[in-house]
Design a protein around this motif. Structure first.
Motif, PDB file in Angstrom:
ATOM      1  N   GLU A 133      -8.310 -11.803   6.994  1.00 55.48           N
ATOM      2  CA  GLU A 133      -8.511 -10.811   7.413  1.00 55.48           C
ATOM      3  C   GLU A 133     -10.633 -10.556   6.879  1.00 55.48           C
ATOM      4  O   GLU A 133     -10.148 -10.537   5.863  1.00 55.48           O
ATOM      5  N   VAL A 134     -11.271 -10.051   7.287  1.00 56.79           N
ATOM      6  CA  VAL A 134     -12.075 -10.028   6.657  1.00 56.79           C
ATOM      7  C   VAL A 134     -12.802  -8.431   7.464  1.00 56.79           C
ATOM      8  O   VAL A 134     -13.101  -8.137   9.049  1.00 56.79           O
ATOM      9  N   GLU A 135     -13.331  -7.817   6.571  1.00 54.92           N
ATOM     10  CA  GLU A 135     -13.580  -6.420   7.057  1.00 54.92           C
ATOM     11  C   GLU A 135     -14.862  -5.653   6.217  1.00 54.92           C
ATOM     12  O   GLU A 135     -14.863  -6.393   5.072  1.00 54.92           O
ATOM     13  N   GLU A 146     -13.368  -5.140  10.960  1.00 52.59           N
ATOM     14  CA  GLU A 146     -12.672  -6.081  10.820  1.00 52.59           C
ATOM     15  C   GLU A 146     -11.886  -6.313  12.001  1.00 52.59           C
ATOM     16  O   GLU A 146     -11.570  -5.719  12.824  1.00 52.59           O
ATOM     17  N   ARG A 147     -11.916  -7.778  11.177  1.00 54.38           N
ATOM     18  CA  ARG A 147     -11.171  -9.174  12.472  1.00 54.38           C
ATOM     19  C   ARG A 147     -10.742  -9.733  11.376  1.00 54.38           C
ATOM     20  O   ARG A 147     -10.316 -10.010  10.358  1.00 54.38           O
ATOM     21  N   LYS A 148      -9.056  -9.681  12.335  1.00 53.84           N
ATOM     22  CA  LYS A 148      -8.179 -10.660  12.256  1.00 53.84           C
ATOM     23  C   LYS A 148      -8.632 -11.711  12.316  1.00 53.84           C
ATOM     24  O   LYS A 148      -8.122 -12.247  13.299  1.00 53.84           O
ATOM     25  N   PHE A 149      -7.228 -12.923  11.476  1.00 53.81           N
ATOM     26  CA  PHE A 149      -6.907 -14.549  11.929  1.00 53.81           C
ATOM     27  C   PHE A 149      -5.978 -14.730  11.687  1.00 53.81           C
ATOM     28  O   PHE A 149      -4.949 -14.094  10.663  1.00 53.81           O
ATOM     29  N   ALA A 150      -5.165 -15.696  12.618  1.00 48.19           N
ATOM     30  CA  ALA A 150      -4.104 -16.204  12.274  1.00 48.19           C
ATOM     31  C   ALA A 150      -4.114 -17.841  11.924  1.00 48.19           C
ATOM     32  O   ALA A 150      -5.130 -18.659  12.310  1.00 48.19           O
ATOM     33  N   GLN A 181      -7.326 -19.568  13.973  1.00 46.20           N
ATOM     34  CA  GLN A 181      -7.251 -18.335  15.622  1.00 46.20           C
ATOM     35  C   GLN A 181      -7.283 -17.042  15.245  1.00 46.20           C
ATOM     36  O   GLN A 181      -6.978 -16.252  14.358  1.00 46.20           O
ATOM     37  N   PRO A 182      -8.150 -16.577  16.627  1.00 42.26           N
ATOM     38  CA  PRO A 182      -7.750 -14.807  16.700  1.00 42.26           C
ATOM     39  C   PRO A 182      -6.359 -14.250  16.481  1.00 42.26           C
ATOM     40  O   PRO A 182      -5.864 -15.135  17.258  1.00 42.26           O
ATOM     41  N   SER A 183      -5.785 -13.388  15.914  1.00 43.15           N
ATOM     42  CA  SER A 183      -4.954 -12.632  15.787  1.00 43.15           C
ATOM     43  C   SER A 183      -4.648 -12.565  16.761  1.00 43.15           C
ATOM     44  O   SER A 183      -5.041 -11.539  17.844  1.00 43.15           O
ATOM     45  N   PRO A 184      -2.849 -12.908  17.108  1.00 39.39           N
ATOM     46  CA  PRO A 184      -2.430 -12.233  18.758  1.00 39.39           C
ATOM     47  C   PRO A 184      -2.181 -11.132  18.909  1.00 39.39           C
ATOM     48  O   PRO A 184      -1.376 -10.603  19.768  1.00 39.39           O
ATOM     49  N   ALA A 185      -2.557 -10.179  17.686  1.00 37.40           N
ATOM     50  CA  ALA A 185      -2.227  -8.742  17.316  1.00 37.40           C
ATOM     51  C   ALA A 185      -3.034  -8.011  16.572  1.00 37.40           C
ATOM     52  O   ALA A 185      -4.294  -8.251  16.028  1.00 37.40           O
TER      53      ALA A 185
END
Length: 219
Positions: free
Chosen positions: A167-169, A10-14, A191-195
């Motif tokens: 979040e894209v999984e 997955e990828r997470k984004f703020a 933006q890319p998640s900071p965590a």
């Protein structure tokens, strides 16, 4: 009780409060995007005193609500994550013995107890191919993070922070699809998640982790 496992990619984004999830139907390989469905999730995370699981990049949670209610244990698996599931048992919130056994080498007989609670209003869309197969899930999450009340009774919580993320999984899609969907979201202002995880963001923001504990990995 039987536990099952899967590899999570997955990828997470703020994103901000006014972010509009863009149309992802133009991502290569995607034939359609399902209409949004909203779920209300509550996840309570467990760790030892001193955060031994966090230091080992392991997360353990008990989730209710949504389509995957149950116990979720996330373990490092190379660059990705191995996620082990176990069902909920009515009338108890004790960590399942199978999952506790998988981390016993890390916990070393220290007790596991709740360390954080995340309440999430999750709006889900699925990216599907021409045969209707789900390639990826896109989750738009409004999150409220709470920590145990310092002087309150057991099971009492204090809200620490709120935020929103997307979040894209992957399901049956490729890492190329994950990359392309991410580019569309970035172009729309994400933006890319900071965590690496919601838990990590909550604990780091609150300054709850000891200095020698690593932030929890994805989860």
């Amino acid at each position: 009780m039987n536990a099952d496992s899967m590899i999570e990619i997955e990828r997470k984004f703020a994103v901000g409060a006014d972010f509009a999830v863009p149309d992802l139907s133009g991502v290569p390989g995607v034939a359609s995007v399902t209409g949004p469905r909203t779920y209300h999730l509550t996840a309570v995370y467990w760790d030892t005193p001193g955060f031994r699981l966090a230091a080992a990049h392991i997360t353990l949670r008990r989730r209710t609500g949504g389509t995957d209610a149950g116990w979720h244990l996330k373990l490092p698996a190379g660059p990705e994550r191995r996620e082990v599931h176990a069902p909920l048992e009515a009338g108890t919130d004790t960590v399942p013995a199978e999952l506790a056994g998988l981390v016993s080498g890390v916990t070393r007989d220290l007790p596991l107890h709740p360390i954080a609670r995340l309440q999430t209003a999750r709006t889900v869309r699925h990216l599907t191919d021409s045969a209707g197969r789900v390639l990826a899930e896109v989750a738009d999450d409004q999150v409220t993070g709470s920590l145990p009340e310092p002087d309150g009774p057991a099971g009492s919580w204090q809200v620490s922070s709120t935020w929103r993320e997307v979040e894209v999984e992957l399901d049956h899609g490729t890492t190329g699809l994950l990359r392309d969907a991410g580019q569309v979201l970035l172009a729309a202002g994400a933006q890319p998640s900071p965590a690496a995880s919601k838990l990590s963001l909550l604990l780091t923001t609150a300054g709850a982790l000891p200095r020698d504990a690593a932030p929890p990995a994805a989860g």
